[in-house]
Design an enzyme around this catalytic site. Sequence first.
Site: not given
Ligand code: T46
Length: 134
Positions: A51
């Site tokens: 993303h």
């Molecule tokens: C990024 C990379 C490096 C939350 O509730 N609060 C938060 O602050 C974050 C970051 C995530 N979440 C929830 C949203 C999803 O349900 O945690 C779950 C996993 O998030 P996501 O699929 O977006 O995780 P990654 O590892 O793909 O990405 C993350 C960050 O979201 C993003 O900003 O830059 O790490």
Amino acid sequence: MTANVSLIRFQVHGDDRGSLIALENGHNLPFDVKRVYYIFGTKADVPRGFHAHRRLKQVLVAMSGSVTVKTEHNGKIETHLLNRSDEGLLIEGLVWREMHDFSPDCVLLVLADEYYNESDYIRDYELFKKEESR
Ligand code: T46
């Protein structure tokens, strides 16, 4: 906000007891931190990310282990091996990011300048390219 990806090296305060790094808003961090999260318990063959953010600024630090972060902005594709706790990857603005090849012991610390906001995410690559070309 101009899209940017760069590495920041943090000063290590070391002595015969070990090492210490201090991160301070506006000093060795180029923004004020509003949110901290960390990623751990990952699997080597399961990538994350895929993303971009519209406005967010973040610094990623591999506190232990390693991860390869692939970034793309303005046609520039780079891979960054993060495997040092004294190095942070600064990602600002409209940058596509993917995280690959987590080592089993990886703990990836992320410092962000804004609270979690799903509407700041672009999770569709074609939409990212379209937004970039505006
Ligand atoms: C990024 C990379 C490096 C939350 O509730 N609060 C938060 O602050 C974050 C970051 C995530 N979440 C929830 C949203 C999803 O349900 O945690 C779950 C996993 O998030 P996501 O699929 O977006 O995780 P990654 O590892 O793909 O990405 C993350 C960050 O979201 C993003 O900003 O830059 O790490």
